[in-house]
Enzyme design. Sequence first.
Site: not given
Length: 568
Positions: A100, A207, A265, A339-340
């Site tokens: 990430d 991210d 993202e 994960h979100d």
Amino acid sequence: MTVEQKWWKDASIYQIWPASYKDSNGDGVGDIPGIISSLDYVKSLGVDVIWLSPMYDSPQDDMGYDISDYEKVYPKYGTLKDMDELISQVHKRGMRLILDLVINHTSSEHQWFQESRSSKTNPKRNWYIWKPPRYDEHGNRHPPNNWGSYFSGSAWTYDELTDEYYLHLFAERQPDLNWELEETRKEIYRSAVSFWFEKGIDGFRIDTAGMYSKVQTFPDAPIVFPDTEWQPCKEFHQSGPRIHEFHRELYDQVFSKYDAMSVGEVGHSTREDALKYVGAHRKEMNMMFLFDMVEVGADPADRFRYKGFDLTDFKKVVKSQCEFTEGTDAWSTVFNENHDQPRSITRFANDSPKTRVKSGKLLTLLQTSLTGTLFIYQGQEIGMTNIPRSWSIDDYLDINSINYYKQFKEKYGDDKEKLEKLMDSINLLARDNARTPVQWDSSDNAGFTTGTPWMKVNDNYKEINVAAQVNDPNSLFSFWQKSLALRRKYKELFVYGSFEILDFANKKTFTFLKKNGDQKAYIVLNFANESIKFEKLVDEELKLINSNVDQVDETTLTPYEGRVYLVN
């Protein structure tokens, strides 16, 4: 247009969120040695790449997305030596590893921010975004504008030492970096990116990749929610004036030197702007995550203002995702968990004990048939579900859930009906759902740890766990193995093929064609909890290659039944 094939296009990618994956030392927190011990399991699933969520040193205000040192590892997860071993062991098994990349913000404990806040004359003062207060006619101090944080409240925090506010689009202890400064960008590239490429990783998930460029006048945001003081401010920081310049610079200065992949993202974007991010000729990023599918039915400005959706809404977002590559040199992603996000079986299918496995297989058939690079989230392969509705707000640990509930209660007090409705939305949509520990077996704490887990294990771990599935040919895990193998075998169709929905208006079935040259696949999925008539919508002969039932009835689709055919 002929699509150029690349390793990262063909790949199936497995996301590991370290805190909840596998604990090797009994402290209740997952760690890198635990991941290393599980690599043969991951390999056996049939994936090609592991995406490891943030393992950097961090005070953990936002579970590692608040980084205090890009070049160190969070001690509870392990050491740099452990990371070197993980990179080596992943490569030894013929897989690749991506990390990430969190570079919109740091932790307030990062040395850069500690220097920045120390004085207005510090050389790093402008590495972050500082603004003086606004004062009303009564002399009361206010933040520079009305921008709201994604984690509730104002996006600005006052710092008494220098009498200014700093911007944080997320948590108070996640100050945004100032990308306008070339000096700052160069140090980000060195410390956060090149450092890990030199260690041998194979790419990054980037991210909040659309947020680095802010509108520099920092105006007030329009009033969208009159009942709150702080407003959504996306139009002033999403795909801002210099964002594509920044991504091209990052590619030119770092990514272009490696055979690496990048997936950004971005969340929400027009098609026109999305093509700027990921058109191959643009040399910015390889592909991007858009949230149209995972947020269907929710308000993009506020995930807990949930409206619901039907199958045509779902088809619309899948169509948009799959057609993104057609006639362009861009590439797409396929995912419905991370994960979100909540667990996909609960969110898009039916997680009741009677239908959970079958509907999980239905979603597997969908995911492994769609165009783009496929991403799977830890536990998805065994059908982990959302946490039980019986859990109270005290069992939720995510900063977003906690802050939202607290702010809601301050506004509405102990209105039981409103709080119950909010808890329904939190239970369906909260990030906590993806963060319960992976369920390895039916022993205490689901085999995740010998200690006390940092977050409660889902109550259903005795029914849903790895040990119960790896050797069961009828399990969801085995079905994922089979489906991933078929995706690889027929990759021209499933990974690279065009996409056409045949029954768009039907609110029970989802039927579509995949085509590439003379090859065709016909996929039919029954999303209804009832049997319906099977109607063949093409004239050609069909050859069944995958299904989530043992016996196929050519006249009937049972509840949550799905089939994949080759068209002869």
